[in-house]
Design a protein around this motif. Structure first.
Motif, mmCIF file in Angstrom:
data_model
loop_
_atom_site.group_PDB
_atom_site.id
_atom_site.type_symbol
_atom_site.label_atom_id
_atom_site.label_comp_id
_atom_site.label_asym_id
_atom_site.label_seq_id
_atom_site.Cartn_x
_atom_site.Cartn_y
_atom_site.Cartn_z
ATOM 1 N N LYS A 1 0.824 -1.213 0.000
ATOM 2 C CA LYS A 1 0.000 0.000 0.000
ATOM 3 C C LYS A 1 0.858 1.264 0.000
ATOM 4 C CE LYS A 1 -4.253 -1.738 2.101
ATOM 5 N NZ LYS A 1 -5.211 -1.620 3.243
ATOM 6 N N SER A 2 2.107 1.149 0.494
ATOM 7 C CA SER A 2 2.984 2.322 0.500
ATOM 8 C C SER A 2 3.465 2.676 -0.898
ATOM 9 C CB SER A 2 4.199 2.054 1.391
ATOM 10 O OG SER A 2 5.139 1.211 0.727
ATOM 11 N N GLY A 3 3.299 1.728 -1.843
ATOM 12 C CA GLY A 3 3.761 1.970 -3.206
ATOM 13 C C GLY A 3 5.121 1.378 -3.499
ATOM 14 N N MET A 4 5.665 0.574 -2.582
ATOM 15 C CA MET A 4 6.972 -0.033 -2.815
ATOM 16 C C MET A 4 6.910 -0.983 -4.005
ATOM 17 S SD MET A 4 9.311 -2.366 -0.229
ATOM 18 C CE MET A 4 9.219 -1.153 1.088
ATOM 19 N N PRO A 5 7.833 -0.863 -4.962
ATOM 20 C CA PRO A 5 7.850 -1.772 -6.114
ATOM 21 C C PRO A 5 8.095 -3.216 -5.688
ATOM 22 C CG PRO A 5 9.216 0.166 -6.514
ATOM 23 C CD PRO A 5 8.859 0.175 -5.060
ATOM 24 N N PHE A 6 7.550 -4.166 -6.446
ATOM 25 C CA PHE A 6 7.730 -5.573 -6.127
ATOM 26 C C PHE A 6 9.208 -5.956 -6.085
ATOM 27 C CE2 PHE A 6 3.256 -6.286 -7.628
ATOM 28 C CZ PHE A 6 2.784 -6.796 -6.424
ATOM 29 N N LYS A 7 10.013 -5.387 -6.979
ATOM 30 C CA LYS A 7 11.429 -5.762 -7.033
ATOM 31 C C LYS A 7 12.163 -5.378 -5.756
ATOM 32 C CE LYS A 7 13.075 -1.590 -9.440
ATOM 33 N NZ LYS A 7 13.767 -1.084 -10.655
ATOM 34 N N GLU A 8 11.638 -4.381 -5.030
ATOM 35 C CA GLU A 8 12.249 -3.984 -3.765
ATOM 36 C C GLU A 8 11.633 -4.749 -2.594
ATOM 37 O OE1 GLU A 8 12.218 0.235 -3.384
ATOM 38 O OE2 GLU A 8 13.321 0.566 -5.256
ATOM 39 N N MET A 9 10.398 -5.224 -2.783
ATOM 40 C CA MET A 9 9.745 -6.017 -1.737
ATOM 41 C C MET A 9 10.342 -7.423 -1.661
ATOM 42 S SD MET A 9 5.792 -4.832 -2.469
ATOM 43 C CE MET A 9 5.046 -5.897 -1.224
ATOM 44 N N SER B 1 0.693 -3.532 -14.214
ATOM 45 C CA SER B 1 1.374 -3.268 -15.471
ATOM 46 C C SER B 1 2.886 -3.182 -15.303
ATOM 47 C CB SER B 1 0.872 -1.939 -16.067
ATOM 48 O OG SER B 1 1.216 -0.863 -15.223
ATOM 49 N N GLY B 2 3.343 -3.337 -14.036
ATOM 50 C CA GLY B 2 4.775 -3.323 -13.788
ATOM 51 C C GLY B 2 5.353 -1.939 -13.574
ATOM 52 N N GLN B 3 4.530 -0.899 -13.508
ATOM 53 C CA GLN B 3 5.029 0.446 -13.285
ATOM 54 C C GLN B 3 5.149 0.707 -11.787
ATOM 55 O OE1 GLN B 3 5.939 2.526 -15.714
ATOM 56 N NE2 GLN B 3 5.478 0.914 -17.190
ATOM 57 N N PRO B 4 6.347 0.827 -11.259
ATOM 58 C CA PRO B 4 6.517 1.005 -9.821
ATOM 59 C C PRO B 4 5.981 2.340 -9.343
ATOM 60 C CG PRO B 4 8.585 1.354 -10.950
ATOM 61 C CD PRO B 4 7.609 0.864 -11.980
ATOM 62 N N ARG B 5 5.447 2.337 -8.159
ATOM 63 C CA ARG B 5 4.892 3.548 -7.569
ATOM 64 C C ARG B 5 5.583 3.759 -6.233
ATOM 65 N NH1 ARG B 5 0.570 4.000 -4.147
ATOM 66 N NH2 ARG B 5 0.051 1.833 -4.512
ATOM 67 N N LYS B 6 6.199 4.915 -6.036
ATOM 68 C CA LYS B 6 6.965 5.183 -4.831
ATOM 69 C C LYS B 6 6.063 5.655 -3.695
ATOM 70 C CE LYS B 6 9.553 8.225 -6.755
ATOM 71 N NZ LYS B 6 10.587 9.245 -6.952
ATOM 72 N N HIS B 7 6.458 5.296 -2.451
ATOM 73 C CA HIS B 7 5.761 5.885 -1.326
ATOM 74 C C HIS B 7 6.361 7.264 -1.057
ATOM 75 C CE1 HIS B 7 9.162 3.772 0.697
ATOM 76 N NE2 HIS B 7 9.173 4.869 1.435
ATOM 77 N N LYS B 8 5.655 8.026 -0.298
ATOM 78 C CA LYS B 8 6.019 9.423 -0.088
ATOM 79 C C LYS B 8 7.300 9.558 0.727
ATOM 80 C CE LYS B 8 3.962 11.902 3.007
ATOM 81 N NZ LYS B 8 2.975 12.647 3.801
ATOM 82 N N VAL B 9 8.183 10.456 0.277
ATOM 83 C CA VAL B 9 9.394 10.798 1.007
ATOM 84 C C VAL B 9 9.973 12.060 0.367
ATOM 85 C CG1 VAL B 9 10.917 9.373 -0.453
ATOM 86 C CG2 VAL B 9 11.607 9.938 1.901
ATOM 87 N N ASN B 10 10.605 12.879 1.170
ATOM 88 C CA ASN B 10 11.272 14.068 0.648
ATOM 89 C C ASN B 10 12.625 13.651 0.070
ATOM 90 O OD1 ASN B 10 12.502 16.496 0.097
ATOM 91 N ND2 ASN B 10 12.620 17.179 2.222
#
Length: 257
Positions: free
Chosen positions: A17-25, A53-62
């Motif tokens: 839910k944070s948006g971490m890409p699968f490759k990093e999970m 679709s394989g497009q990674p989505r980042k979780h929020k961070v500055n």
């Protein structure tokens, strides 16, 4: 492909839910892409189309956090060097701390989503996960990269922010005697230990380094500050720029302020 010990379904869902890409999970969780998806489906979580679709989505961070020095940045930087981890095969940066107050403060300063994963030394230690290629690159420019524990140099810190950096170092790997006037910081890097000693000596504190050999034949360095005049002096130096909501975290040392 077995799941890493200590990683629960709830933690997997939080990472997703944070948006971490699968490759990093995958390296954090220890499961394949398909197995992670099965956990998500099992709990009835709707799959994000970008994920499908394989497009990674980042979780929020500055992502500019480590680009400009501040007291908050220096404190987090000290914690990262001593008690953090930079992944060698992903863009994941993690902080492991038993005291979640410290993790929540890091997330607040970095304007990051509070995403926990079971990646601590025992797989049970609360661990804050930050994912950013930009931040990892900025840390490399500051001289800090993966596999740093035995070789990390003492970084070049602007003098104005050095006390806040040392405060972070103490919160990461420091020990303060509850009923005495003794503090030490433990590190596997001789270069970092010598840098700390130099700082304490420049602050006119009574300081020394002791060396201990591990069972595997490696050196562990402890940098000490001792004395009923030196501990209060150290506390006043490093807490001078601390914010009110922070001062009570390291209570043993705060007693001397």
């Amino acid at each position: 492909m077995p799941r890493n010990p200590g990683v629960t379904d709830e933690q997997i869902i939080k990472m997703y839910k944070s948006g971490m890409p699968f490759k990093e999970m995958i390296p954090i969780i220890g499961l394949s892409d398909r197995a992670i998806r099965n956990v998500i489906y099992k709990h009835g979580i709707e799959m994000n189309r970008e994920k499908q679709s394989g497009q990674p989505r980042k979780h929020k961070v500055n992502e500019d956090f480590f680009k400009k020095w501040s007291h908050e940045m220096a404190w987090v930087f000290g914690l990262l060097i001593t008690d953090g981890n930079i992944s060698g095969n992903s863009h994941c940066i993690s902080f492991a701390q038993k005291d979640e107050k410290i993790l929540r403060l890091i997330a607040k300063y970095m304007e990051a989503d509070y995403v926990l994963g079971g990646t601590g030394p025992t797989k049970l230690t609360p661990t804050l996960l930050i994912n950013s290629k930009e931040i990892k690159s900025d840390l490399a420019k500051l001289g800090i990269s993966s596999n740093k524990s035995l070789t990390v140099p003492f970084p070049r810190i602007p003098e104005e922010y050095l006390p806040s950096f040392i405060r972070g170092v103490i919160d990461g790997d420091g020990w303060v005697q509850r009923n005495g006037y003794v503090m030490n910081i433990t590190t596997g890097s001789q270069s970092f230990a010598e840098g700390l000693l130099s700082v304490f000596m420049n602050w006119n504190l009574r300081s020394e380094i002791s060396i201990q050999n591990t069972r595997k034949g490696k050196h562990v360095y402890r940098v000490w500050v001792k004395g009923k005049y030196n501990l209060p002096k150290l506390a006043k130096i490093i807490y001078n720029d601390a914010t009110d909501n922070y001062v009570h975290i390291r209570e043993n040392l705060c007693l001397y302020v």
